[in-house]
Write a protein that holds these residues in place. Sequence first.
Motif, PDB file in Angstrom:
ATOM      1  N   ASP A 192       0.555  -1.124   0.155  1.00 35.90           N
ATOM      2  CA  ASP A 192      -0.058  -0.078  -0.539  1.00 35.90           C
ATOM      3  C   ASP A 192       0.782   1.341  -0.008  1.00 35.90           C
ATOM      4  O   ASP A 192       2.399   1.005   0.113  1.00 35.90           O
ATOM      5  CB  ASP A 192      -1.296  -0.150   1.372  1.00 35.90           C
ATOM      6  CG  ASP A 192      -0.234  -0.105   2.703  1.00 35.90           C
ATOM      7  OD1 ASP A 192       1.099  -0.450   2.678  1.00 35.90           O
ATOM      8  OD2 ASP A 192      -0.637   0.577   3.404  1.00 35.90           O
ATOM      9  N   GLY A 193       0.622   2.198   0.133  1.00 40.84           N
ATOM     10  CA  GLY A 193       0.935   3.272  -0.194  1.00 40.84           C
ATOM     11  C   GLY A 193       2.023   4.040   0.840  1.00 40.84           C
ATOM     12  O   GLY A 193       3.143   4.805   0.428  1.00 40.84           O
ATOM     13  N   ASP A 194       1.382   3.457   1.860  1.00 37.02           N
ATOM     14  CA  ASP A 194       2.046   3.707   3.243  1.00 37.02           C
ATOM     15  C   ASP A 194       3.193   3.093   3.962  1.00 37.02           C
ATOM     16  O   ASP A 194       4.205   3.088   4.637  1.00 37.02           O
ATOM     17  CB  ASP A 194       1.681   3.986   3.988  1.00 37.02           C
ATOM     18  CG  ASP A 194       0.199   5.015   4.577  1.00 37.02           C
ATOM     19  OD1 ASP A 194       0.947   6.340   3.715  1.00 37.02           O
ATOM     20  OD2 ASP A 194      -0.553   4.683   4.838  1.00 37.02           O
ATOM     21  N   SER A 195       3.531   2.024   3.213  1.00 40.10           N
ATOM     22  CA  SER A 195       4.435   1.061   3.229  1.00 40.10           C
ATOM     23  C   SER A 195       3.842  -0.108   4.441  1.00 40.10           C
ATOM     24  O   SER A 195       4.532  -0.604   4.921  1.00 40.10           O
ATOM     25  CB  SER A 195       6.093   1.084   2.814  1.00 40.10           C
ATOM     26  OG  SER A 195       6.293   1.867   1.986  1.00 40.10           O
ATOM     27  N   SER A 196       2.632  -0.219   4.647  1.00 34.05           N
ATOM     28  CA  SER A 196       2.201  -0.408   5.811  1.00 34.05           C
ATOM     29  C   SER A 196       1.653  -2.137   5.717  1.00 34.05           C
ATOM     30  O   SER A 196       1.751  -2.746   6.600  1.00 34.05           O
ATOM     31  CB  SER A 196       1.712   0.372   6.644  1.00 34.05           C
ATOM     32  OG  SER A 196       1.620   1.328   7.114  1.00 34.05           O
ATOM     33  N   TYR A 197       1.275  -2.143   4.406  1.00 33.34           N
ATOM     34  CA  TYR A 197       0.419  -3.716   4.465  1.00 33.34           C
ATOM     35  C   TYR A 197       0.971  -4.086   2.938  1.00 33.34           C
ATOM     36  O   TYR A 197       1.241  -3.167   1.849  1.00 33.34           O
ATOM     37  CB  TYR A 197      -0.942  -3.465   4.508  1.00 33.34           C
ATOM     38  CG  TYR A 197      -1.717  -3.099   5.466  1.00 33.34           C
ATOM     39  CD1 TYR A 197      -2.486  -4.351   6.707  1.00 33.34           C
ATOM     40  CD2 TYR A 197      -1.938  -1.692   5.570  1.00 33.34           C
ATOM     41  CE1 TYR A 197      -3.089  -4.144   6.349  1.00 33.34           C
ATOM     42  CE2 TYR A 197      -2.791  -1.807   6.970  1.00 33.34           C
ATOM     43  CZ  TYR A 197      -3.225  -2.576   7.730  1.00 33.34           C
ATOM     44  OH  TYR A 197      -3.957  -2.334   8.446  1.00 33.34           O
ATOM     45  N   LEU A 198       1.078  -5.253   2.853  1.00 34.10           N
ATOM     46  CA  LEU A 198       1.774  -5.948   1.938  1.00 34.10           C
ATOM     47  C   LEU A 198       0.499  -6.648   1.410  1.00 34.10           C
ATOM     48  O   LEU A 198      -0.021  -8.067   2.035  1.00 34.10           O
ATOM     49  CB  LEU A 198       2.529  -7.435   1.727  1.00 34.10           C
ATOM     50  CG  LEU A 198       3.220  -7.633   0.764  1.00 34.10           C
ATOM     51  CD1 LEU A 198       3.316  -7.685  -0.480  1.00 34.10           C
ATOM     52  CD2 LEU A 198       4.463  -9.586   1.319  1.00 34.10           C
ATOM     53  N   TYR A 199      -0.497  -6.644   0.019  1.00 36.37           N
ATOM     54  CA  TYR A 199      -1.073  -7.259  -0.739  1.00 36.37           C
ATOM     55  C   TYR A 199      -1.030  -8.495  -1.037  1.00 36.37           C
ATOM     56  O   TYR A 199       0.416  -8.465  -1.798  1.00 36.37           O
ATOM     57  CB  TYR A 199      -2.069  -6.436  -1.311  1.00 36.37           C
ATOM     58  CG  TYR A 199      -2.496  -5.481  -0.510  1.00 36.37           C
ATOM     59  CD1 TYR A 199      -4.125  -5.708  -0.982  1.00 36.37           C
ATOM     60  CD2 TYR A 199      -2.346  -4.306   0.009  1.00 36.37           C
ATOM     61  CE1 TYR A 199      -4.774  -3.968  -0.293  1.00 36.37           C
ATOM     62  CE2 TYR A 199      -2.578  -3.373   0.361  1.00 36.37           C
ATOM     63  CZ  TYR A 199      -3.955  -3.295   0.446  1.00 36.37           C
ATOM     64  OH  TYR A 199      -5.060  -2.757   1.383  1.00 36.37           O
ATOM     65  N   PHE A 200      -1.816  -9.710  -0.648  1.00 38.64           N
ATOM     66  CA  PHE A 200      -1.323 -11.160  -1.931  1.00 38.64           C
ATOM     67  C   PHE A 200      -2.637 -11.708  -1.604  1.00 38.64           C
ATOM     68  O   PHE A 200      -3.582 -11.666  -1.228  1.00 38.64           O
ATOM     69  CB  PHE A 200       0.050 -12.459  -0.887  1.00 38.64           C
ATOM     70  CG  PHE A 200      -1.236 -12.115  -0.013  1.00 38.64           C
ATOM     71  CD1 PHE A 200      -1.463 -13.516   0.803  1.00 38.64           C
ATOM     72  CD2 PHE A 200      -1.094 -11.642   1.630  1.00 38.64           C
ATOM     73  CE1 PHE A 200      -2.060 -14.438   1.791  1.00 38.64           C
ATOM     74  CE2 PHE A 200      -1.572 -11.759   2.405  1.00 38.64           C
ATOM     75  CZ  PHE A 200      -1.975 -13.005   2.798  1.00 38.64           C
ATOM     76  N   VAL A 201      -2.473 -12.887  -3.153  1.00 44.23           N
ATOM     77  CA  VAL A 201      -2.905 -13.687  -3.076  1.00 44.23           C
ATOM     78  C   VAL A 201      -2.538 -14.992  -2.924  1.00 44.23           C
ATOM     79  O   VAL A 201      -1.657 -15.473  -2.961  1.00 44.23           O
ATOM     80  CB  VAL A 201      -3.576 -14.349  -4.622  1.00 44.23           C
ATOM     81  CG1 VAL A 201      -3.467 -12.194  -5.277  1.00 44.23           C
ATOM     82  CG2 VAL A 201      -2.395 -13.910  -5.786  1.00 44.23           C
ATOM     83  N   THR A 202      -3.746 -15.997  -2.340  1.00 39.04           N
ATOM     84  CA  THR A 202      -3.951 -17.516  -1.834  1.00 39.04           C
ATOM     85  C   THR A 202      -4.975 -18.133  -2.033  1.00 39.04           C
ATOM     86  O   THR A 202      -6.009 -17.125  -2.021  1.00 39.04           O
ATOM     87  CB  THR A 202      -2.778 -17.094  -0.216  1.00 39.04           C
ATOM     88  OG1 THR A 202      -3.344 -18.121   0.441  1.00 39.04           O
ATOM     89  CG2 THR A 202      -4.148 -16.693   0.780  1.00 39.04           C
ATOM     90  N   ASP A 203      -4.435 -19.294  -1.830  1.00 41.24           N
ATOM     91  CA  ASP A 203      -6.433 -20.079  -1.946  1.00 41.24           C
ATOM     92  C   ASP A 203      -5.869 -20.829  -0.755  1.00 41.24           C
ATOM     93  O   ASP A 203      -6.374 -22.200  -0.175  1.00 41.24           O
ATOM     94  CB  ASP A 203      -5.778 -20.711  -2.950  1.00 41.24           C
ATOM     95  CG  ASP A 203      -4.204 -22.463  -3.196  1.00 41.24           C
ATOM     96  OD1 ASP A 203      -4.220 -22.291  -2.100  1.00 41.24           O
ATOM     97  OD2 ASP A 203      -4.380 -22.916  -4.271  1.00 41.24           O
ATOM     98  N   GLU A 204      -5.554 -20.742   0.608  1.00 40.65           N
ATOM     99  CA  GLU A 204      -5.944 -21.198   1.818  1.00 40.65           C
ATOM    100  C   GLU A 204      -7.292 -21.048   2.255  1.00 40.65           C
ATOM    101  O   GLU A 204      -7.870 -19.613   1.695  1.00 40.65           O
ATOM    102  CB  GLU A 204      -4.709 -20.351   2.820  1.00 40.65           C
ATOM    103  CG  GLU A 204      -5.230 -20.136   3.847  1.00 40.65           C
ATOM    104  CD  GLU A 204      -3.890 -19.780   4.824  1.00 40.65           C
ATOM    105  OE1 GLU A 204      -3.674 -20.220   5.971  1.00 40.65           O
ATOM    106  OE2 GLU A 204      -4.222 -17.814   4.611  1.00 40.65           O
TER     107      GLU A 204
END
Length: 598
Positions: A204-216
């Motif tokens: 995200d713009g604040d470098s606070s969250y990493l977005y990812f895809v998963t089939d968990e």
Amino acid sequence: MAKYTIEQFMNTESLAGVSITHNDGSILYGSDKSGVYNAYSIKRDGTESHKLTNSTTDAIFPISYYPEDHRFLYQSDQGGNEITHLYVRDKDGQTKDLTPGEKEKVMFEGWSADRKSFFYQSNKRDDRYMDLYEMDIETFTPKMLFQNEEGYQVEAISPDKKYIALHKPNTANNSDMYLFSAEHGVEHLSKHEGDIQYNPLMFDGDSSYLYFVTDEDNEFLHLKRIDVDTKSAEKVAVEEWDILMAKFSPNYTYLIYLINNNGKIEMKILDTKTGKPVEIPGLPDGQISGVTISRSEKLIAFLLNSSNSPSNLYVFDIASNELTCLTDTLNPEIDQHDLVEAKVVHFPSFDDLSIPAIYYEPHVKEGEKAPALVWVHGGPGGQSMVNYNPVFQYLVNHGYAVLAVNNRGSSGYGKTFFKAADLKHGEVDLADCVESKKFLVSTGKIDEERIGIIGGSYGGYMTLAALAFQPDAFKVGVDVFGVSNWERTLKNIPSWWEAVRDVLYKKIGNPFTDTAYIRSISPLFHAEKITKPLIVLQGANDPRVLKAESDEIVESVQKNGVPVEYIVFDDEGHGFTKRENRITGYRAIKKFLDRYLK
């Protein structure tokens, strides 16, 4: 209905890559209008199209305009060898190879937040692994940010440059994600048991969250995010099918993601503050790709095609809610109404597993039946989709039905379906292709005695496997750079695939320890069983399926007294990028089919 030549189909323009200028004035894209892919620009209103590069040999694929002017980056290899270099074209039309190492392969990663540099991956230090670099756009001075010693795949860099998101496949069905920082080194973010995919996409713009895809806990990939400090994760978007990609607009006002909906790519745009969707009025039905958002966040540009319409460049003005098509790529000599609209179908296989497929049916006169081709996609693990394929339309226009089978092991239909052919390739997936004949016959439009099989890469292997292991199933085979000897192919995969070498071994088999099995599924060692006519097409510079694969299967089958035709393109690799070569190859395929199948 009019009949069209392969030249007419190939003179339809093909597009690739999209970028918008800093001032929203023009859009950059790739086109093979000249016969070889080059870079073009077009005004946002569809006027003043300009050719920006003039390659007559190697394909040029544009990547991005510069952040503040009309310079742009593009990539190109040499004769299809996949050793892609990164180039810049300056304001005066001069080009410069930014990564001139003879054996250096690079991949563009994106622009820095301050737009004074860009990131890219390169294997110049060790041809097996891709390291991450940052290059200043004025001095072109590279700086290594991450030295890759473990076969990671770099997926995203945080806006503050503090974090690098890494992906590591364990098998084709199981992967992990990691977070690298100078402070903490490499941190494992996805400790788990069993087969689960974790693939990081962006910060995200604040470098606070990493977005990812998963089939968990799900058959399909869904979008989540993880707090880089607390490591707590939460769901962002869940669909009934795989979410393929996601990206933020430059100022993080919008979140865009693509969904693989039963073989068709759909786009969703969400306002990040309200969570409400942004609708595009008048959007034609079709496949979406190449999505890009302008720096002003006023424009979204993308490519869209359908089964009977090639890709065109569209731009959507968010403020005015206006969608504009900027190109008309179908050859004006072809009436779109003469082209067939594909249907998504499903049929039961030998064990009642439902197999999806894309069906193109020719116009058949009352009381007549048509010949048909079973098409097998590349991979393993690829997918045929409801998109425009000029070869399909060419063959259908001349009376052949085409059924593009998504046999078990194909992607897009859930993780259980995807791994259903592991260590059984050339067996259960081939059985699905044989069973597809029953669907074709059930339409009442197809002659069951005139069904052939065709495919490229892994699909070419399936063609050879069908002729060798099911010699009475299909009347002819069309092999486009297909594997004939898995032992050699798996031992000689390109060095830059080192990170996924074990993934391939676990999916297909280990050529060093499972030699007997590998040879049992390799058509070359069973070529004496091939009794049906065969045509083979091959690029001499192919780094994935070496020319020897085709040379040897052709030589072996010829000993059987079987009709074999062989076409080699000296200036192509894994896939044919030059229009002249595509015309030659596809014309030869139809001539072969007219002789032995029609």
